[in-house]
Design a protein around this motif. Sequence first.
Motif, PDB file in Angstrom:
ATOM      1  N   ARG A   1       0.853  -1.187   0.000  1.00 63.12           N
ATOM      2  CA  ARG A   1       0.000   0.000   0.000  1.00 63.12           C
ATOM      3  C   ARG A   1       0.884   1.231   0.000  1.00 63.12           C
ATOM      4  O   ARG A   1       1.780   1.366   0.840  1.00 63.12           O
ATOM      5  CB  ARG A   1      -0.891  -0.016   1.247  1.00 63.12           C
ATOM      6  CG  ARG A   1      -1.734   1.237   1.442  1.00 63.12           C
ATOM      7  CD  ARG A   1      -2.467   1.129   2.773  1.00 63.12           C
ATOM      8  NE  ARG A   1      -3.047   2.402   3.179  1.00 63.12           N
ATOM      9  CZ  ARG A   1      -3.434   2.684   4.410  1.00 63.12           C
ATOM     10  NH1 ARG A   1      -3.284   1.770   5.367  1.00 63.12           N
ATOM     11  NH2 ARG A   1      -3.969   3.857   4.701  1.00 63.12           N
ATOM     12  N   ILE A   2       0.661   2.125  -0.952  1.00 63.22           N
ATOM     13  CA  ILE A   2       1.452   3.347  -1.049  1.00 63.22           C
ATOM     14  C   ILE A   2       0.857   4.394  -0.113  1.00 63.22           C
ATOM     15  O   ILE A   2      -0.340   4.679  -0.163  1.00 63.22           O
ATOM     16  CB  ILE A   2       1.492   3.865  -2.491  1.00 63.22           C
ATOM     17  CG1 ILE A   2       2.130   2.823  -3.405  1.00 63.22           C
ATOM     18  CG2 ILE A   2       2.254   5.184  -2.572  1.00 63.22           C
ATOM     19  CD1 ILE A   2       2.075   3.182  -4.872  1.00 63.22           C
ATOM     20  N   PHE A   3       1.710   4.955   0.737  1.00 59.19           N
ATOM     21  CA  PHE A   3       1.271   5.945   1.717  1.00 59.19           C
ATOM     22  C   PHE A   3       2.140   7.188   1.541  1.00 59.19           C
ATOM     23  O   PHE A   3       3.211   7.300   2.133  1.00 59.19           O
ATOM     24  CB  PHE A   3       1.413   5.384   3.136  1.00 59.19           C
ATOM     25  CG  PHE A   3       0.561   6.077   4.167  1.00 59.19           C
ATOM     26  CD1 PHE A   3       0.811   7.404   4.517  1.00 59.19           C
ATOM     27  CD2 PHE A   3      -0.479   5.431   4.794  1.00 59.19           C
ATOM     28  CE1 PHE A   3       0.042   8.053   5.469  1.00 59.19           C
ATOM     29  CE2 PHE A   3      -1.265   6.058   5.745  1.00 59.19           C
ATOM     30  CZ  PHE A   3      -1.001   7.376   6.087  1.00 59.19           C
ATOM     31  N   PRO A   4       1.709   8.163   0.718  1.00 61.02           N
ATOM     32  CA  PRO A   4       2.525   9.371   0.512  1.00 61.02           C
ATOM     33  C   PRO A   4       2.483  10.297   1.733  1.00 61.02           C
ATOM     34  O   PRO A   4       1.437  10.460   2.363  1.00 61.02           O
ATOM     35  CB  PRO A   4       1.864  10.047  -0.697  1.00 61.02           C
ATOM     36  CG  PRO A   4       0.939   9.025  -1.277  1.00 61.02           C
ATOM     37  CD  PRO A   4       0.512   8.161  -0.127  1.00 61.02           C
ATOM     38  N   VAL A   5       3.613  10.877   2.061  1.00 62.59           N
ATOM     39  CA  VAL A   5       3.716  11.818   3.177  1.00 62.59           C
ATOM     40  C   VAL A   5       4.464  13.065   2.700  1.00 62.59           C
ATOM     41  O   VAL A   5       5.553  12.962   2.127  1.00 62.59           O
ATOM     42  CB  VAL A   5       4.442  11.195   4.383  1.00 62.59           C
ATOM     43  CG1 VAL A   5       4.618  12.223   5.493  1.00 62.59           C
ATOM     44  CG2 VAL A   5       3.680   9.983   4.904  1.00 62.59           C
ATOM     45  N   LEU A   6       3.862  14.228   2.944  1.00 68.85           N
ATOM     46  CA  LEU A   6       4.482  15.486   2.538  1.00 68.85           C
ATOM     47  C   LEU A   6       5.679  15.807   3.426  1.00 68.85           C
ATOM     48  O   LEU A   6       5.581  15.776   4.654  1.00 68.85           O
ATOM     49  CB  LEU A   6       3.455  16.625   2.633  1.00 68.85           C
ATOM     50  CG  LEU A   6       3.953  18.015   2.222  1.00 68.85           C
ATOM     51  CD1 LEU A   6       4.268  18.055   0.733  1.00 68.85           C
ATOM     52  CD2 LEU A   6       2.904  19.072   2.576  1.00 68.85           C
ATOM     53  N   VAL A   7       6.813  16.096   2.802  1.00 68.79           N
ATOM     54  CA  VAL A   7       8.003  16.537   3.530  1.00 68.79           C
ATOM     55  C   VAL A   7       8.511  17.823   2.892  1.00 68.79           C
ATOM     56  O   VAL A   7       8.526  17.963   1.671  1.00 68.79           O
ATOM     57  CB  VAL A   7       9.118  15.470   3.548  1.00 68.79           C
ATOM     58  CG1 VAL A   7       8.756  14.322   4.461  1.00 68.79           C
ATOM     59  CG2 VAL A   7       9.431  14.952   2.151  1.00 68.79           C
ATOM     60  N   ASP A   8       8.920  18.755   3.729  1.00 67.00           N
ATOM     61  CA  ASP A   8       9.450  20.024   3.248  1.00 67.00           C
ATOM     62  C   ASP A   8      10.698  20.422   4.030  1.00 67.00           C
ATOM     63  O   ASP A   8      11.734  20.739   3.451  1.00 67.00           O
ATOM     64  CB  ASP A   8       8.398  21.125   3.379  1.00 67.00           C
ATOM     65  CG  ASP A   8       8.932  22.477   2.938  1.00 67.00           C
ATOM     66  OD1 ASP A   8       9.082  22.681   1.714  1.00 67.00           O
ATOM     67  OD2 ASP A   8       9.227  23.322   3.810  1.00 67.00           O
ATOM     68  N   GLU A   9      10.620  20.346   5.362  1.00 69.23           N
ATOM     69  CA  GLU A   9      11.765  20.730   6.184  1.00 69.23           C
ATOM     70  C   GLU A   9      12.872  19.684   6.144  1.00 69.23           C
ATOM     71  O   GLU A   9      14.057  20.028   6.075  1.00 69.23           O
ATOM     72  CB  GLU A   9      11.326  20.973   7.627  1.00 69.23           C
ATOM     73  CG  GLU A   9      12.419  21.540   8.520  1.00 69.23           C
ATOM     74  CD  GLU A   9      12.927  22.903   8.056  1.00 69.23           C
ATOM     75  OE1 GLU A   9      14.096  23.217   8.347  1.00 69.23           O
ATOM     76  OE2 GLU A   9      12.167  23.660   7.407  1.00 69.23           O
ATOM     77  N   LEU A  10      12.513  18.404   6.176  1.00 71.66           N
ATOM     78  CA  LEU A  10      13.538  17.360   6.168  1.00 71.66           C
ATOM     79  C   LEU A  10      14.433  17.444   4.929  1.00 71.66           C
ATOM     80  O   LEU A  10      15.664  17.353   5.058  1.00 71.66           O
ATOM     81  CB  LEU A  10      12.901  15.972   6.279  1.00 71.66           C
ATOM     82  CG  LEU A  10      12.222  15.653   7.614  1.00 71.66           C
ATOM     83  CD1 LEU A  10      11.638  14.248   7.594  1.00 71.66           C
ATOM     84  CD2 LEU A  10      13.197  15.805   8.782  1.00 71.66           C
ATOM     85  N   PRO A  11      13.888  17.637   3.714  1.00 72.00           N
ATOM     86  CA  PRO A  11      14.776  17.802   2.558  1.00 72.00           C
ATOM     87  C   PRO A  11      15.708  19.002   2.687  1.00 72.00           C
ATOM     88  O   PRO A  11      16.867  18.938   2.268  1.00 72.00           O
ATOM     89  CB  PRO A  11      13.794  17.991   1.395  1.00 72.00           C
ATOM     90  CG  PRO A  11      12.544  17.310   1.834  1.00 72.00           C
ATOM     91  CD  PRO A  11      12.466  17.547   3.304  1.00 72.00           C
ATOM     92  N   ARG A  12      15.206  20.077   3.287  1.00 73.93           N
ATOM     93  CA  ARG A  12      16.043  21.269   3.460  1.00 73.93           C
ATOM     94  C   ARG A  12      17.153  21.024   4.484  1.00 73.93           C
ATOM     95  O   ARG A  12      18.219  21.651   4.424  1.00 73.93           O
ATOM     96  CB  ARG A  12      15.188  22.451   3.899  1.00 73.93           C
ATOM     97  CG  ARG A  12      14.147  22.862   2.878  1.00 73.93           C
ATOM     98  CD  ARG A  12      13.285  24.003   3.390  1.00 73.93           C
ATOM     99  NE  ARG A  12      12.134  24.225   2.531  1.00 73.93           N
ATOM    100  CZ  ARG A  12      12.158  24.957   1.406  1.00 73.93           C
ATOM    101  NH1 ARG A  12      13.271  25.539   1.034  1.00 73.93           N
ATOM    102  NH2 ARG A  12      11.069  25.098   0.678  1.00 73.93           N
ATOM    103  N   LEU A  13      16.908  20.112   5.402  1.00 76.33           N
ATOM    104  CA  LEU A  13      17.919  19.786   6.416  1.00 76.33           C
ATOM    105  C   LEU A  13      18.893  18.723   5.928  1.00 76.33           C
ATOM    106  O   LEU A  13      19.812  18.339   6.661  1.00 76.33           O
ATOM    107  CB  LEU A  13      17.238  19.314   7.705  1.00 76.33           C
ATOM    108  CG  LEU A  13      16.431  20.384   8.448  1.00 76.33           C
ATOM    109  CD1 LEU A  13      15.719  19.757   9.644  1.00 76.33           C
ATOM    110  CD2 LEU A  13      17.319  21.536   8.893  1.00 76.33           C
ATOM    111  N   GLY A  14      18.695  18.238   4.698  1.00 74.16           N
ATOM    112  CA  GLY A  14      19.680  17.336   4.106  1.00 74.16           C
ATOM    113  C   GLY A  14      19.288  15.885   4.037  1.00 74.16           C
ATOM    114  O   GLY A  14      20.151  15.021   3.819  1.00 74.16           O
ATOM    115  N   GLY A  15      17.993  15.571   4.208  1.00 77.39           N
ATOM    116  CA  GLY A  15      17.589  14.166   4.172  1.00 77.39           C
ATOM    117  C   GLY A  15      16.149  13.998   3.763  1.00 77.39           C
ATOM    118  O   GLY A  15      15.577  14.817   3.044  1.00 77.39           O
ATOM    119  N   GLY A  16      15.544  12.927   4.258  1.00 79.23           N
ATOM    120  CA  GLY A  16      14.167  12.640   3.880  1.00 79.23           C
ATOM    121  C   GLY A  16      13.616  11.508   4.716  1.00 79.23           C
ATOM    122  O   GLY A  16      14.080  11.252   5.837  1.00 79.23           O
TER     123      GLY A  16
END
Length: 356
Positions: free
Chosen positions: A329-344
């Motif tokens: 089951r695909i469960f998408p989660v929005l990320v914005d700050e984590l990519p800016r901090l260098g990860g995911g």
Amino acid sequence: MSDVTFQRQAEWAPQKEILMAWPGLEGILQDYPERLAKATQEVSNLAAAIANFEPVTVVVGTERIEEAEAHFAEVEAPFPITAHRIEGDSMDVWMRDIAPVFVVKNGPGNDRSLVGLDYNFNGWGGRYPTPTTIHAAKMILKDLKIERIETSIVTEGGALEADGDGTLLVTESSIVNENRNPGKSRQEIEDELVRTLGIKKVIWIPGRPGLDSTDCHIDALARFVRPGVIALSKANEKEPTDWTVVYEEALEILSSATDAKGRPFEIVEIEEPDEELFEGGGFGDDRAVRSYVNYLLVNGGIILPRFGDPAHDAAAIRATQLLFGDERRIFPVLVDELPRLGGGIHCSTQEVPLFP
């Protein structure tokens, strides 16, 4: 120890739980309260998503444990989210790198156990070490009552992508680097990876040192879907940078490589979201990490990054559905700050295999 071997299972093997962490008040975000709050919220949202599939343990420093317990007590999910206290106030969120790497230890006869590899985390080559994170792997293993296995190299979990069938993908820039393993040759490092992970073949992607805070970890670039199938993050830059070159080199190498069983790879490219979403870049001088292949496999599901780019988010979901079919089951989660901090998503999680 010659009669003892180790085996790193693939991420799609059954899991007992997922380890995550809250950032500490005295960690690298201590001077950025808004970013600390955003990072806390995003990892908490991720924990709630994962708890639809399996238990989650969130490691929290001494000064925030009561806050975390109160927060997760309000979360309704099929599986529990447990706040676990750790000594110290400078924890970070990147559990893929800070936590141990769990492997199966095979001893004489039928003696098998789950153990944790301590790869001597040093803050990604000395960039962001904190008093809590450099000792976290040892503390976590002690609390979980899991045997700690010492290793002779410095690396991180996000630098290691195993298919559970003898093949390992790594970037040379993140391991054969003086900021982790001074004086060690690639062969010496490979020998230790083979010993500790039970690998038969290591495929080296060049990467680029200094490209991001991790020196180009593999888990934002190329991931095994299953043995013989790789999801590759396709660069999406208006003006090509070293990251586009890294992607092109990876595509060329993997297109002509075979795995430990001699199988050629099927490569499925998933294009990154538009770079305009992350204007201003990441933390400090580091680039933002915007990769759909930085997903997490959980029991019966896949936690997939969503970046708020409607076209690319939808395309990534379609590609993932084609790759995994109905098995997850695909469960998408929005990320914005984590990519800016260098990860995911993958960077902020570490799975504990179900064993025995």
